[in-house]
Write a protein that holds these residues in place. Structure first.
Motif, PDB file in Angstrom:
ATOM      1  N   TYR A 153      49.652  77.117  61.107  1.00 34.97           N
ATOM      2  CA  TYR A 153      50.444  77.177  60.054  1.00 34.97           C
ATOM      3  C   TYR A 153      52.000  77.125  60.772  1.00 34.97           C
ATOM      4  CZ  TYR A 153      51.149  81.974  62.459  1.00 34.97           C
ATOM      5  OH  TYR A 153      51.531  82.829  63.252  1.00 34.97           O
ATOM      6  N   SER A 154      52.850  76.977  59.964  1.00 32.18           N
ATOM      7  CA  SER A 154      54.264  76.782  60.429  1.00 32.18           C
ATOM      8  C   SER A 154      54.981  77.561  59.730  1.00 32.18           C
ATOM      9  CB  SER A 154      54.752  75.341  60.509  1.00 32.18           C
ATOM     10  OG  SER A 154      56.338  75.248  60.572  1.00 32.18           O
ATOM     11  N   THR A 155      55.943  78.542  60.240  1.00 28.46           N
ATOM     12  CA  THR A 155      56.736  79.348  59.648  1.00 28.46           C
ATOM     13  C   THR A 155      58.305  78.892  59.368  1.00 28.46           C
ATOM     14  OG1 THR A 155      57.417  80.772  61.661  1.00 28.46           O
ATOM     15  CG2 THR A 155      55.748  81.696  59.946  1.00 28.46           C
ATOM     16  N   GLU A 156      58.288  77.801  60.442  1.00 25.55           N
ATOM     17  CA  GLU A 156      59.767  77.329  60.477  1.00 25.55           C
ATOM     18  C   GLU A 156      60.206  76.738  59.066  1.00 25.55           C
ATOM     19  OE1 GLU A 156      57.689  77.091  62.409  1.00 25.55           O
ATOM     20  OE2 GLU A 156      58.588  77.910  64.382  1.00 25.55           O
ATOM     21  N   LEU A 157      59.386  75.946  58.296  1.00 22.09           N
ATOM     22  CA  LEU A 157      59.453  75.164  57.246  1.00 22.09           C
ATOM     23  C   LEU A 157      60.081  76.313  56.026  1.00 22.09           C
ATOM     24  CD1 LEU A 157      56.399  72.740  57.396  1.00 22.09           C
ATOM     25  CD2 LEU A 157      58.849  72.318  57.482  1.00 22.09           C
ATOM     26  N   VAL A 158      59.296  77.376  56.241  1.00 22.70           N
ATOM     27  CA  VAL A 158      59.625  78.723  55.086  1.00 22.70           C
ATOM     28  C   VAL A 158      61.014  79.178  55.308  1.00 22.70           C
ATOM     29  CG1 VAL A 158      59.050  80.572  53.876  1.00 22.70           C
ATOM     30  CG2 VAL A 158      57.390  78.926  54.632  1.00 22.70           C
ATOM     31  N   ASP A 159      61.260  79.410  56.745  1.00 24.05           N
ATOM     32  CA  ASP A 159      62.295  80.054  57.273  1.00 24.05           C
ATOM     33  C   ASP A 159      63.855  79.365  56.993  1.00 24.05           C
ATOM     34  OD1 ASP A 159      61.084  82.232  58.094  1.00 24.05           O
ATOM     35  OD2 ASP A 159      60.792  81.407  59.983  1.00 24.05           O
ATOM     36  N   GLY A 160      63.421  77.819  57.032  1.00 20.65           N
ATOM     37  CA  GLY A 160      64.402  76.837  57.026  1.00 20.65           C
ATOM     38  C   GLY A 160      64.978  76.836  55.434  1.00 20.65           C
ATOM     39  N   ILE A 161      64.325  77.298  54.481  1.00 14.54           N
ATOM     40  CA  ILE A 161      64.802  77.466  53.169  1.00 14.54           C
ATOM     41  C   ILE A 161      65.073  78.716  52.659  1.00 14.54           C
ATOM     42  CG2 ILE A 161      63.671  75.097  52.399  1.00 14.54           C
ATOM     43  CD1 ILE A 161      61.654  76.900  50.849  1.00 14.54           C
ATOM     44  N   LEU A 162      64.472  79.685  53.082  1.00 19.46           N
ATOM     45  CA  LEU A 162      64.707  81.198  52.694  1.00 19.46           C
ATOM     46  C   LEU A 162      65.204  81.942  53.929  1.00 19.46           C
ATOM     47  CD1 LEU A 162      61.347  81.656  50.973  1.00 19.46           C
ATOM     48  CD2 LEU A 162      63.376  81.374  49.916  1.00 19.46           C
ATOM     49  N   ASP A 163      66.384  82.385  53.744  1.00  9.86           N
ATOM     50  CA  ASP A 163      67.013  83.208  54.789  1.00  9.86           C
ATOM     51  C   ASP A 163      67.553  84.470  54.388  1.00  9.86           C
ATOM     52  OD1 ASP A 163      69.110  82.582  53.037  1.00  9.86           O
ATOM     53  OD2 ASP A 163      70.616  81.781  54.741  1.00  9.86           O
ATOM     54  N   ASN A 164      67.139  85.079  53.078  1.00  6.29           N
ATOM     55  CA  ASN A 164      67.329  86.262  52.474  1.00  6.29           C
ATOM     56  C   ASN A 164      66.243  87.280  52.449  1.00  6.29           C
ATOM     57  OD1 ASN A 164      65.966  85.112  50.327  1.00  6.29           O
ATOM     58  ND2 ASN A 164      68.268  84.343  49.396  1.00  6.29           N
ATOM     59  N   HIS A 165      65.088  86.626  52.917  1.00  6.26           N
ATOM     60  CA  HIS A 165      63.708  87.356  52.566  1.00  6.26           C
ATOM     61  C   HIS A 165      63.409  88.134  51.408  1.00  6.26           C
ATOM     62  CE1 HIS A 165      63.537  87.132  57.016  1.00  6.26           C
ATOM     63  NE2 HIS A 165      64.717  87.618  57.054  1.00  6.26           N
ATOM     64  N   LYS A 166      64.072  87.358  50.202  1.00  7.10           N
ATOM     65  CA  LYS A 166      63.814  88.001  48.894  1.00  7.10           C
ATOM     66  C   LYS A 166      62.444  88.026  48.383  1.00  7.10           C
ATOM     67  CE  LYS A 166      68.426  87.127  47.072  1.00  7.10           C
ATOM     68  NZ  LYS A 166      69.414  86.609  45.990  1.00  7.10           N
ATOM     69  N   ASN A 167      61.570  86.832  49.075  1.00 11.01           N
ATOM     70  CA  ASN A 167      60.248  86.783  48.577  1.00 11.01           C
ATOM     71  C   ASN A 167      59.251  87.686  49.320  1.00 11.01           C
ATOM     72  OD1 ASN A 167      61.164  85.697  51.472  1.00 11.01           O
ATOM     73  ND2 ASN A 167      58.808  84.890  51.550  1.00 11.01           N
ATOM     74  N   THR A 168      59.821  88.607  50.353  1.00 10.01           N
ATOM     75  CA  THR A 168      59.080  89.671  51.022  1.00 10.01           C
ATOM     76  C   THR A 168      59.313  91.129  50.376  1.00 10.01           C
ATOM     77  OG1 THR A 168      60.757  90.525  52.595  1.00 10.01           O
ATOM     78  CG2 THR A 168      59.464  88.618  53.070  1.00 10.01           C
ATOM     79  N   GLU A 169      60.266  91.271  49.263  1.00  7.32           N
ATOM     80  CA  GLU A 169      60.728  92.295  48.797  1.00  7.32           C
ATOM     81  C   GLU A 169      59.829  92.766  47.527  1.00  7.32           C
ATOM     82  OE1 GLU A 169      65.118  92.788  48.379  1.00  7.32           O
ATOM     83  OE2 GLU A 169      65.315  91.490  50.397  1.00  7.32           O
ATOM     84  N   ALA A 170      59.270  93.907  47.152  1.00  7.93           N
ATOM     85  CA  ALA A 170      58.734  94.013  46.083  1.00  7.93           C
ATOM     86  C   ALA A 170      59.883  94.974  44.902  1.00  7.93           C
ATOM     87  CB  ALA A 170      57.459  95.130  46.351  1.00  7.93           C
ATOM     88  N   VAL A 171      59.647  94.770  43.988  1.00  5.86           N
ATOM     89  CA  VAL A 171      60.714  95.097  43.022  1.00  5.86           C
ATOM     90  C   VAL A 171      59.905  95.429  41.655  1.00  5.86           C
ATOM     91  CG1 VAL A 171      62.644  94.030  43.593  1.00  5.86           C
ATOM     92  CG2 VAL A 171      61.284  92.667  42.161  1.00  5.86           C
TER      93      VAL A 171
END
Length: 308
Positions: free
Chosen positions: A251-269
């Motif tokens: 896997y590569s996290t760099e590709l995701v980190d490059g477009i998501l810098d606010n971590h909203k995908n990790t926050e449960a609401v």
């Protein structure tokens, strides 16, 4: 006491309506006048007065009348108001509990003050768009999704609001682009990329990564992505980092980190419909964010057995 049995006369409608309205209030809040309620619900003042008296007689609410200053709530019992109203139980929907984070979140909700005071049920459904549509159809009172998905749906015009945010890493740890070929770390031309259009997070992240690239997007249910990657039917796909690590995948996290810098995908609401003010009030009052997160952490750390 079964308050519903008392609602067998012509006052049932206004008693139920006022109960829902008062559920959004607190002690010290000012309420409309009898005349205003009568006009709002197209009923006689006497009918409204009888309804308020009923709620007072069952100790659901007490009114302090201050003459020209208006009427104020001096005592309120939200539980009794819920029993009197047409809300018999509260039902939420969240992702399938296939990760420790989801199991912990469900455990926290089932051990909240909300569950101890009201009849609460949780349903589990794959795909944020599926949970959203069910919420909009009033099949559920609230839905759990990522902040990223929630904000996207709100931008699309859905009449929902984020009621409770459990913070970073409460939903998933992060996402990663996973490759079938163990030697690859980047997307190449003509690759077959797995995408689940019902999983708004996965869809949004995937489309941002491959934007304007010459690749084929293959619609595959999220729970089948790992198998399709391992078999080589697709070349790459976005899945959660925890799943990638636990399955020993490249896997590569760099590709995701490059477009998501606010971590909203990790926050449960928790999201609710905007017009469900009484439900919003109850959830805000009886779901404690820190308590839920504490249960989630204990489940993740294997200190307690998931209970949901």
């Amino acid at each position: 006491m079964d308050y519903r049995k008392k609602l067998v006369n012509k006052n049932a409608y206004i008693i139920t309506s006022l109960s829902k309205e008062f559920l959004t209030k607190e002690e010290g809040d000012r309420i409309d006048t009898v005349a205003q309620f009568a006009e709002k619900y197209s009923l006689a003042r006497g009918t409204v007065q009888s309804a308020i008296k009923f709620l007072s007689d069952v100790n659901a609410i007490k009114i302090d009348r201050r003459g020209h200053l208006g009427s104020y709530i001096s005592k309120i019992d939200h539980i009794k108001l819920l029993q009197v109203s047409d809300i018999n139980f509260i039902v939420g929907v969240m992702p399938l509990p296939y990760t420790k984070s989801y199991e912990g979140l469900a455990t926290g909700l089932y051990n909240s003050d909300l569950a101890s005071k009201f009849s609460i049920n949780l349903a589990y459904m794959r795909g944020a768009i599926n949970r959203l549509e069910s919420l909009m159809q009033d099949r559920y009172d609230f839905a759990v999704m990522s902040k990223l998905a929630a904000e996207h749906f709100i931008a699309e015009g859905y009449q929902i609001e984020v009621l409770i945010n459990f913070g970073r890493d409460s939903y998933v740890g992060n996402h990663a682009m996973v490759f079938h070929d163990s030697s690859l770390k980047t997307i190449e031309k003509k690759m077959k990329i797995g995408i689940d259009i019902t999983s708004r997070d996965q869809e949004l992240i995937t489309k941002k990564i491959v934007r304007d690239m010459d690749v084929d997007l293959i619609n595959i249910p999220y729970n089948s992505l790992k198998a399709k990657l391992q078999s080589g039917e697709i070349d790459a796909a976005v899945i959660t980092l925890d799943e990638a690590k636990s399955n020993g995948m490249n896997y590569s996290t760099e590709l995701v980190d490059g477009i998501l810098d606010n971590h909203k995908n990790t926050e449960a609401v928790i999201v609710v419909k905007k017009d469900k003010k009484e439900i919003s009030k109850i959830l805000e009052k009886y779901i404690d964010q820190e308590s839920v997160l504490n249960f989630q952490k204990k489940v993740i750390d294997n200190e307690i057995i998931p209970n949901y």
